[in-house]
Design a protein around this motif. Sequence first.
Motif, PDB file in Angstrom:
ATOM      1  N   PRO A 253       0.682  -1.102   0.056  1.00  0.00           N
ATOM      2  CA  PRO A 253      -0.035  -0.079   0.085  1.00  0.00           C
ATOM      3  C   PRO A 253       0.820   1.118   0.004  1.00  0.00           C
ATOM      4  N   VAL A 254       2.139   1.245   0.274  1.00  0.00           N
ATOM      5  CA  VAL A 254       3.008   2.264   0.550  1.00  0.00           C
ATOM      6  C   VAL A 254       4.624   1.746  -0.029  1.00  0.00           C
ATOM      7  N   GLY A 255       4.953   2.545  -0.756  1.00  0.00           N
ATOM      8  CA  GLY A 255       6.360   2.166  -1.291  1.00  0.00           C
ATOM      9  C   GLY A 255       7.241   3.174  -1.931  1.00  0.00           C
ATOM     10  N   ILE A 256       8.394   2.966  -1.848  1.00  0.00           N
ATOM     11  CA  ILE A 256       9.404   3.732  -2.502  1.00  0.00           C
ATOM     12  C   ILE A 256       9.521   3.678  -4.217  1.00  0.00           C
ATOM     13  N   VAL A 257       9.692   4.691  -4.895  1.00  0.00           N
ATOM     14  CA  VAL A 257       9.874   4.862  -6.306  1.00  0.00           C
ATOM     15  C   VAL A 257      10.856   5.777  -6.722  1.00  0.00           C
ATOM     16  N   PHE A 258      11.502   5.566  -7.825  1.00  0.00           N
ATOM     17  CA  PHE A 258      12.414   6.638  -8.411  1.00  0.00           C
ATOM     18  C   PHE A 258      12.277   6.804  -9.885  1.00  0.00           C
ATOM     19  N   GLY A 259      13.022   7.786 -10.365  1.00  0.00           N
ATOM     20  CA  GLY A 259      12.609   7.861 -11.916  1.00  0.00           C
ATOM     21  C   GLY A 259      13.750   8.912 -12.228  1.00  0.00           C
ATOM     22  N   ILE A 260      14.049   9.180 -13.734  1.00  0.00           N
ATOM     23  CA  ILE A 260      14.879  10.099 -13.985  1.00  0.00           C
ATOM     24  C   ILE A 260      14.360  10.660 -15.410  1.00  0.00           C
ATOM     25  N   GLY A 261      14.502  12.054 -15.833  1.00  0.00           N
ATOM     26  CA  GLY A 261      14.073  12.705 -16.777  1.00  0.00           C
ATOM     27  C   GLY A 261      14.909  13.754 -17.292  1.00  0.00           C
ATOM     28  N   ILE A 262      14.822  13.793 -18.849  1.00  0.00           N
ATOM     29  CA  ILE A 262      15.689  15.029 -19.361  1.00  0.00           C
ATOM     30  C   ILE A 262      14.593  15.973 -20.136  1.00  0.00           C
ATOM     31  N   GLY A 263      15.024  17.010 -20.703  1.00  0.00           N
ATOM     32  CA  GLY A 263      14.111  17.977 -21.238  1.00  0.00           C
ATOM     33  C   GLY A 263      14.749  19.103 -21.791  1.00  0.00           C
ATOM     34  N   PHE A 264      13.810  19.769 -22.653  1.00  0.00           N
ATOM     35  CA  PHE A 264      13.871  20.974 -23.384  1.00  0.00           C
ATOM     36  C   PHE A 264      13.412  22.239 -22.565  1.00  0.00           C
ATOM     37  N   ALA A 265      14.072  23.186 -22.121  1.00  0.00           N
ATOM     38  CA  ALA A 265      13.665  24.538 -21.335  1.00  0.00           C
ATOM     39  C   ALA A 265      13.737  25.466 -22.241  1.00  0.00           C
ATOM     40  N   PHE A 266      12.735  26.127 -22.506  1.00  0.00           N
ATOM     41  CA  PHE A 266      12.498  27.352 -23.140  1.00  0.00           C
ATOM     42  C   PHE A 266      13.176  28.590 -22.385  1.00  0.00           C
ATOM     43  N   GLU A 267      13.429  29.527 -23.323  1.00  0.00           N
ATOM     44  CA  GLU A 267      13.727  30.889 -22.405  1.00  0.00           C
ATOM     45  C   GLU A 267      12.797  31.360 -21.493  1.00  0.00           C
ATOM     46  N   GLU A 268      13.015  32.008 -20.614  1.00  0.00           N
ATOM     47  CA  GLU A 268      12.265  32.696 -19.643  1.00  0.00           C
ATOM     48  C   GLU A 268      11.037  33.584 -20.684  1.00  0.00           C
ATOM     49  N   PHE A 269       9.783  33.155 -20.178  1.00  0.00           N
ATOM     50  CA  PHE A 269       8.665  33.968 -20.478  1.00  0.00           C
ATOM     51  C   PHE A 269       8.354  35.214 -19.886  1.00  0.00           C
ATOM     52  N   PHE A 270       7.782  36.170 -20.629  1.00  0.00           N
ATOM     53  CA  PHE A 270       7.548  37.572 -19.749  1.00  0.00           C
ATOM     54  C   PHE A 270       8.740  38.016 -19.187  1.00  0.00           C
ATOM     55  N   PRO A 271      10.001  38.173 -19.762  1.00  0.00           N
ATOM     56  CA  PRO A 271      11.034  38.828 -19.238  1.00  0.00           C
ATOM     57  C   PRO A 271      10.866  40.304 -19.209  1.00  0.00           C
ATOM     58  N   ASP A 272      11.719  40.917 -17.846  1.00  0.00           N
ATOM     59  CA  ASP A 272      11.662  42.203 -17.954  1.00  0.00           C
ATOM     60  C   ASP A 272      12.517  43.029 -18.797  1.00  0.00           C
ATOM     61  N   ASP A 273      12.509  44.264 -18.746  1.00  0.00           N
ATOM     62  CA  ASP A 273      13.098  44.961 -19.846  1.00  0.00           C
ATOM     63  C   ASP A 273      14.680  44.852 -19.850  1.00  0.00           C
ATOM     64  N   THR A 274      15.239  44.746 -18.817  1.00  0.00           N
ATOM     65  CA  THR A 274      16.779  44.519 -18.875  1.00  0.00           C
ATOM     66  C   THR A 274      17.069  43.353 -19.544  1.00  0.00           C
ATOM     67  N   GLU A 275      16.353  42.163 -19.219  1.00  0.00           N
ATOM     68  CA  GLU A 275      16.380  40.948 -20.222  1.00  0.00           C
ATOM     69  C   GLU A 275      16.519  41.067 -21.608  1.00  0.00           C
ATOM     70  N   VAL A 276      15.250  41.935 -21.849  1.00  0.00           N
ATOM     71  CA  VAL A 276      14.870  42.057 -23.130  1.00  0.00           C
ATOM     72  C   VAL A 276      16.181  42.931 -23.987  1.00  0.00           C
ATOM     73  N   ARG A 277      16.580  43.747 -23.237  1.00  0.00           N
ATOM     74  CA  ARG A 277      17.794  44.560 -23.847  1.00  0.00           C
ATOM     75  C   ARG A 277      18.607  43.545 -23.918  1.00  0.00           C
ATOM     76  N   ARG A 278      19.308  42.654 -22.867  1.00  0.00           N
ATOM     77  CA  ARG A 278      20.410  41.752 -23.093  1.00  0.00           C
ATOM     78  C   ARG A 278      20.227  40.831 -24.369  1.00  0.00           C
ATOM     79  N   ARG A 279      18.893  40.340 -24.463  1.00  0.00           N
ATOM     80  CA  ARG A 279      18.704  39.508 -25.752  1.00  0.00           C
ATOM     81  C   ARG A 279      19.004  40.468 -26.879  1.00  0.00           C
ATOM     82  N   GLU A 280      18.367  41.593 -27.073  1.00  0.00           N
ATOM     83  CA  GLU A 280      18.797  42.142 -28.156  1.00  0.00           C
ATOM     84  C   GLU A 280      20.186  42.488 -28.463  1.00  0.00           C
ATOM     85  N   ARG A 281      20.834  42.794 -27.427  1.00  0.00           N
ATOM     86  CA  ARG A 281      22.449  42.859 -27.738  1.00  0.00           C
ATOM     87  C   ARG A 281      23.339  41.732 -28.198  1.00  0.00           C
ATOM     88  N   GLU A 282      22.676  40.676 -27.645  1.00  0.00           N
ATOM     89  CA  GLU A 282      23.306  39.170 -27.979  1.00  0.00           C
ATOM     90  C   GLU A 282      22.866  38.889 -29.337  1.00  0.00           C
TER      91      GLU A 282
END
Length: 324
Positions: A253-282
């Motif tokens: 009825p109760v037990g221990i489990v485990f797992g692993i995962g990988i993934g693709f992470a998108f850039e930050e959604f809704f960045p502030d003005d400072t981050e927007v300007r940094r991306r433009e410079r890049e």
Amino acid sequence: MFKRISLVLVLLLFCSEFVWAQRTRAAQEDDRAARRQFEEEQRADEYATSLRRRDWLKDRLILQLGMGTKYPAMGADWFGFGAGVEYITRWHVAGFLSGGFIPPSDDRNHPDDFSLDGGMGWRIGVAYYMFPKSPIHLGFHLSYGTVFFDHKSKPDGFDEIYAEHAAKGEPVGKMPRSIITCLGYEFDMSITYLSDQWYFLQAMVGVYTIGNGLKDGGNTMGRTNNSWEWDLENSTYYSLVSSSDRESKAIPPVGIVFGIGIGFAFEEFFPDDTEVRRRERERGRTVQGQGQFRSTPAGGSGSRPSAPPRRPAPRPAADEYEDY
């Protein structure tokens, strides 16, 4: 005549020195302006990625693949394989949904006699991640769905089929053992790698609860443990998943489990003005670098085409360096 020619030469020499001095001065001014702009951009980038304001968990959408718990379940002797989607909010609270399949396989203990049926599973839950300024995050997950699975010890109708084939003197052949999937609640702890890069890595260990099924009066509170059956002749419970100790060993009825995962992470959604300007410079530096290494056109004179004029980067706002 000689004096006039000498005078003209002196005047030409004087004028050329004046012109070269002006050109040198203009070049130095351009160089100083370019250096000031470079230093200003560098400082703005350092501020944009500084520990003071960096948050690698804020508003991140992640597409995931994995095996074991959360993707979507772990079993008694095998793993499920699945995919999921997760969104981490600016408060570091995340919601996730995953689904997948449990592949059929051979019975490792009796590979010539039995096979293990496959199935499907799903999971929905919430999570909270810590340490937003470090690429390594400790997380806590609470979820509901397919949390565990096992297989019946005997195929359905095995005794009748075996007796029928034995009477005819025929081999029974390989028979499938049906899967038992369990719905329940699970609490997990995770170690996750997530920075400003695109990749996402996660390792999890957790505890599930599925109840005891018929032994607790039936499946209750959204938990299902169908590994017990009632024997009318002997008035007792028998396990469907154990052949050696059918009176006490079923799915825990109760037990221990485990797992692993990988993934693709998108850039930050809704960045502030400072981050927007940094991306433009890049992006501007990337475009400029591509222009500098552009190949010479075929059939040309061998001279390199001139690089496009550099667009000045947007000047940071006056409050961008506050508290820096």
